[in-house]
Design a protein around this motif. Structure first.
Motif, PDB file in Angstrom:
ATOM      1  N   ALA A  47       0.891  -1.270  -0.066  1.00 59.26           N
ATOM      2  CA  ALA A  47      -0.049  -0.125  -0.123  1.00 59.26           C
ATOM      3  C   ALA A  47       0.803   1.248  -0.092  1.00 59.26           C
ATOM      4  N   ALA A  48       1.900   1.189   0.814  1.00 61.15           N
ATOM      5  CA  ALA A  48       3.050   2.254   0.779  1.00 61.15           C
ATOM      6  C   ALA A  48       3.549   2.504  -0.589  1.00 61.15           C
ATOM      7  N   SER A  49       3.824   1.554  -1.339  1.00 58.70           N
ATOM      8  CA  SER A  49       4.528   1.542  -2.688  1.00 58.70           C
ATOM      9  C   SER A  49       3.484   2.373  -3.571  1.00 58.70           C
ATOM     10  N   ALA A  50       2.296   2.252  -3.241  1.00 62.22           N
ATOM     11  CA  ALA A  50       1.236   2.640  -3.979  1.00 62.22           C
ATOM     12  C   ALA A  50       1.031   4.199  -4.289  1.00 62.22           C
ATOM     13  N   ALA A  51       1.548   4.854  -3.174  1.00 61.93           N
ATOM     14  CA  ALA A  51       1.386   6.365  -2.885  1.00 61.93           C
ATOM     15  C   ALA A  51       1.832   7.150  -3.676  1.00 61.93           C
ATOM     16  N   LEU A  52       3.070   6.786  -4.540  1.00 65.23           N
ATOM     17  CA  LEU A  52       3.550   7.606  -5.620  1.00 65.23           C
ATOM     18  C   LEU A  52       2.582   7.576  -6.994  1.00 65.23           C
ATOM     19  N   ASP A  53       1.650   6.668  -6.924  1.00 68.37           N
ATOM     20  CA  ASP A  53       0.743   6.486  -8.095  1.00 68.37           C
ATOM     21  C   ASP A  53      -0.583   7.255  -7.906  1.00 68.37           C
ATOM     22  N   GLN A  54      -0.831   8.105  -6.806  1.00 72.89           N
ATOM     23  CA  GLN A  54      -2.163   8.481  -6.614  1.00 72.89           C
ATOM     24  C   GLN A  54      -2.649   9.370  -7.512  1.00 72.89           C
ATOM     25  N   HIS A  55      -1.756   9.895  -8.391  1.00 73.18           N
ATOM     26  CA  HIS A  55      -2.457  10.866  -9.767  1.00 73.18           C
ATOM     27  C   HIS A  55      -3.313   9.991 -10.802  1.00 73.18           C
ATOM     28  N   LEU A  56      -2.921   8.479 -10.413  1.00 74.57           N
ATOM     29  CA  LEU A  56      -3.817   7.815 -11.418  1.00 74.57           C
ATOM     30  C   LEU A  56      -4.958   7.137 -10.956  1.00 74.57           C
ATOM     31  N   TYR A  57      -6.059   6.962 -11.918  1.00 81.36           N
ATOM     32  CA  TYR A  57      -6.890   5.958 -11.521  1.00 81.36           C
ATOM     33  C   TYR A  57      -6.649   4.690 -11.118  1.00 81.36           C
ATOM     34  N   PRO A  58      -7.338   3.979 -10.288  1.00 82.03           N
ATOM     35  CA  PRO A  58      -7.219   2.387 -10.037  1.00 82.03           C
ATOM     36  C   PRO A  58      -7.685   1.868 -11.226  1.00 82.03           C
ATOM     37  N   ASP A  59      -7.474   0.520 -11.435  1.00 79.93           N
ATOM     38  CA  ASP A  59      -7.644  -0.477 -12.343  1.00 79.93           C
ATOM     39  C   ASP A  59      -9.331  -0.788 -12.247  1.00 79.93           C
ATOM     40  N   PRO A  60     -10.050  -0.280 -12.941  1.00 81.74           N
ATOM     41  CA  PRO A  60     -11.722  -0.270 -12.725  1.00 81.74           C
ATOM     42  C   PRO A  60     -11.937  -1.978 -12.915  1.00 81.74           C
ATOM     43  N   ASP A  61     -11.223  -2.640 -13.400  1.00 86.03           N
ATOM     44  CA  ASP A  61     -11.666  -4.216 -13.653  1.00 86.03           C
ATOM     45  C   ASP A  61     -10.824  -4.943 -12.530  1.00 86.03           C
ATOM     46  N   TRP A  62      -9.965  -4.381 -11.844  1.00 87.00           N
ATOM     47  CA  TRP A  62      -9.472  -5.210 -10.626  1.00 87.00           C
ATOM     48  C   TRP A  62      -8.717  -6.454 -11.187  1.00 87.00           C
ATOM     49  N   THR A  63      -7.998  -6.274 -12.214  1.00 88.05           N
ATOM     50  CA  THR A  63      -7.410  -7.610 -13.011  1.00 88.05           C
ATOM     51  C   THR A  63      -6.746  -8.249 -12.118  1.00 88.05           C
ATOM     52  N   ALA A  64      -5.660  -7.448 -11.543  1.00 91.19           N
ATOM     53  CA  ALA A  64      -4.589  -8.406 -10.680  1.00 91.19           C
ATOM     54  C   ALA A  64      -5.246  -9.082  -9.450  1.00 91.19           C
ATOM     55  N   LEU A  65      -6.117  -8.279  -8.948  1.00 92.19           N
ATOM     56  CA  LEU A  65      -6.678  -8.677  -7.689  1.00 92.19           C
ATOM     57  C   LEU A  65      -7.608  -9.741  -7.990  1.00 92.19           C
ATOM     58  N   ARG A  66      -8.506  -9.821  -8.984  1.00 94.27           N
ATOM     59  CA  ARG A  66      -9.414 -10.817  -9.401  1.00 94.27           C
ATOM     60  C   ARG A  66      -8.610 -12.230  -9.673  1.00 94.27           C
ATOM     61  N   ASN A  67      -7.285 -11.910 -10.393  1.00 95.44           N
ATOM     62  CA  ASN A  67      -6.465 -13.277 -10.425  1.00 95.44           C
ATOM     63  C   ASN A  67      -6.159 -13.858  -9.202  1.00 95.44           C
ATOM     64  N   ALA A  68      -5.561 -12.954  -8.464  1.00 96.30           N
ATOM     65  CA  ALA A  68      -5.031 -13.366  -7.009  1.00 96.30           C
ATOM     66  C   ALA A  68      -6.073 -13.932  -6.228  1.00 96.30           C
ATOM     67  N   ILE A  69      -7.138 -13.604  -6.339  1.00 93.58           N
ATOM     68  CA  ILE A  69      -8.310 -14.448  -5.322  1.00 93.58           C
ATOM     69  C   ILE A  69      -8.874 -15.577  -6.088  1.00 93.58           C
ATOM     70  N   GLY A  70      -8.739 -15.641  -7.472  1.00 91.81           N
ATOM     71  CA  GLY A  70      -9.041 -16.840  -7.998  1.00 91.81           C
ATOM     72  C   GLY A  70      -7.847 -17.789  -7.818  1.00 91.81           C
ATOM     73  N   LYS A  71      -6.691 -17.392  -7.768  1.00 85.12           N
ATOM     74  CA  LYS A  71      -5.533 -18.583  -7.507  1.00 85.12           C
ATOM     75  C   LYS A  71      -5.825 -19.191  -6.028  1.00 85.12           C
ATOM     76  N   VAL A  72      -6.100 -18.227  -5.216  1.00 83.47           N
ATOM     77  CA  VAL A  72      -6.128 -18.634  -3.938  1.00 83.47           C
ATOM     78  C   VAL A  72      -7.348 -19.727  -3.492  1.00 83.47           C
ATOM     79  N   HIS A  73      -8.516 -19.332  -4.243  1.00 80.83           N
ATOM     80  CA  HIS A  73      -9.614 -20.223  -4.107  1.00 80.83           C
ATOM     81  C   HIS A  73     -10.168 -21.150  -4.927  1.00 80.83           C
ATOM     82  N   ASN A  74      -9.119 -21.121  -5.988  1.00 73.03           N
ATOM     83  CA  ASN A  74      -9.381 -22.162  -7.311  1.00 73.03           C
ATOM     84  C   ASN A  74     -10.894 -21.904  -7.828  1.00 73.03           C
ATOM     85  N   ILE A  75     -11.076 -20.491  -8.228  1.00 73.14           N
ATOM     86  CA  ILE A  75     -12.361 -20.076  -8.932  1.00 73.14           C
ATOM     87  C   ILE A  75     -12.059 -19.089 -10.041  1.00 73.14           C
TER      88      ILE A  75
END
Length: 361
Positions: A47-75
């Protein structure tokens, strides 16, 4: 002055926790079901590393996060939607599938936001009796009306901490018509994952949604990240109602890092369960009733609503705040979030003092 919609004007405001301690007393809050342990150091660093990118919008599709959730839960990541907390997703489901002339159904002592979301959509909110403060699948089936469109079941439940087995959820789903959606809210699911009763496969039935949160076991309540597994037919309609930048960039990377440290999360759950069970044993030793809990909180039942209010006043006079449960139909109960061991011991000691002073439990 423009008036609000009648159904909004008729609603009660969602009850927030009172966190104002008495003068001279530090606040010890057991109100919010927050983790007593900070998130994984990996999450904080990300979270601290993301502080330098606050001028940018977040990924509206949560791509990396969805992939990480899918990997952990096998979904399937394609069926995952992320929200600004799971409340965001509950609200969108209600607005997408409920309206005037519709009804939602939940157990009698269900998470109060289910009611708020339903009423905000202009729909009716119904409840079904519980069995020993536990959701009752048969009672829910019996309570279904011709206009019931959604059934909300938190499992484990809040504020009770109890849960029903996977087999009863499957039986509930099988008894419902295809045009009734079952929403299983597993905000506290990680605390019960050791029972090995996942329900993500139920989403394949096309009329079931399973929700989870990073607020509890992962210690990211302040980051506001929830997610759910949705049938494809429901996904598109819910996404129409979401703010397209609903989860900040810092929150997304923190959640990913937290997922990558499953050992830390499981340690948090184990530590929480140990403190919780010791606290519940202390409460039982005082002659009070503490329900068996599969969460990071314990529900304490008193002899009467008056006794619960008296105990609450005594605790608050010392700066120790539990959460009264009158809003969930349990005026004789207080809910205690599990905190550090010393604070839980203080709460138990104050309850003992109250019993000695009042001569009752």
């Amino acid at each position: 002055m423009i008036p609000p919609k009648p159904h909004v004007a008729a609603m009660d405001a969602y009850a927030l926790a009172d966190l104002t301690p008495p003068p001279g007393k530090p606040l010890i809050s057991f109100c919010q079901n927050e983790s007593f342990r900070p998130p994984s150091p990996r999450a904080a660093k990300a979270a601290a590393s993301a502080a330098l990118d606050q001028h940018l919008y977040p990924d509206p599709d949560w791509t990396a996060l969805r992939n990480a959730i899918g990997k952990v839960h096998n979904i399937d990541p394609a069926q995952i939607i992320c929200g600004n907390g799971s409340l965001d997703l509950i609200g969108c489901l209600a607005r997408a599938y409920l309206g005037p002339g519709d009804a939602a159904l939940a157990p009698a002592h269900a998470y109060p936001f289910f009611r708020t979301a339903t009423l905000s959509a202009g729909a009716r909110f119904d409840t079904a009796p519980e069995r020993e403060l536990t959701a009752d699948a048969d009672a829910l089936i019996s309570a279904v009306m011709f206009d019931t469109r959604i059934i909300f079941v938190a499992n484990p439940g809040n504020p009770t901490g109890t849960r029903i087995p996977r087999s009863e959820l499957i039986g509930l789903r099988q008894a419902l018509a295809d045009d009734v959606m079952l929403v299983i809210d597993e905000a506290y699911g990680e605390f019960a994952d050791h029972l090995n009763e996942p329900v993500f496969d139920m989403v394949a039935l096309d009329n079931t949604v399973v929700l989870r949160s990073f607020s509890k076991a992962y210690g990211l309540a302040g980051a506001r990240v929830g997610w759910g597994l949705f049938p494809p037919a429901i996904t598109g309609n819910v996404r129409k109602l979401l703010n397209p930048n609903n989860v900040s960039a810092a929150s997304q990377v923190a959640a990913i890092a937290a997922l990558e440290d499953q050992t830390y999360m499981r340690e948090t759950c184990a530590m929480t369960a140990g403190i919780r069970d010791r606290f519940c044993a202390q409460i039982a030793g005082l002659g009070l009733t503490a329900l068996q809990s599969f969460t990071n909180f314990a529900l304490i039942r008193f002899a009467s609503p008056e006794a619960a209010q008296s105990a609450d006043s005594h605790l608050r006079s010392e700066g120790v705040f539990l959460r009264p449960q009158g809003g969930a139909g349990l005026p004789d109960c207080l809910r205690a979030t599990i905190g550090v061991a010393d604070d839980m011991a203080l709460a138990a000691s104050l309850l003992k003092d109250w019993i000695n002073k009042e001569g009752r439990s």
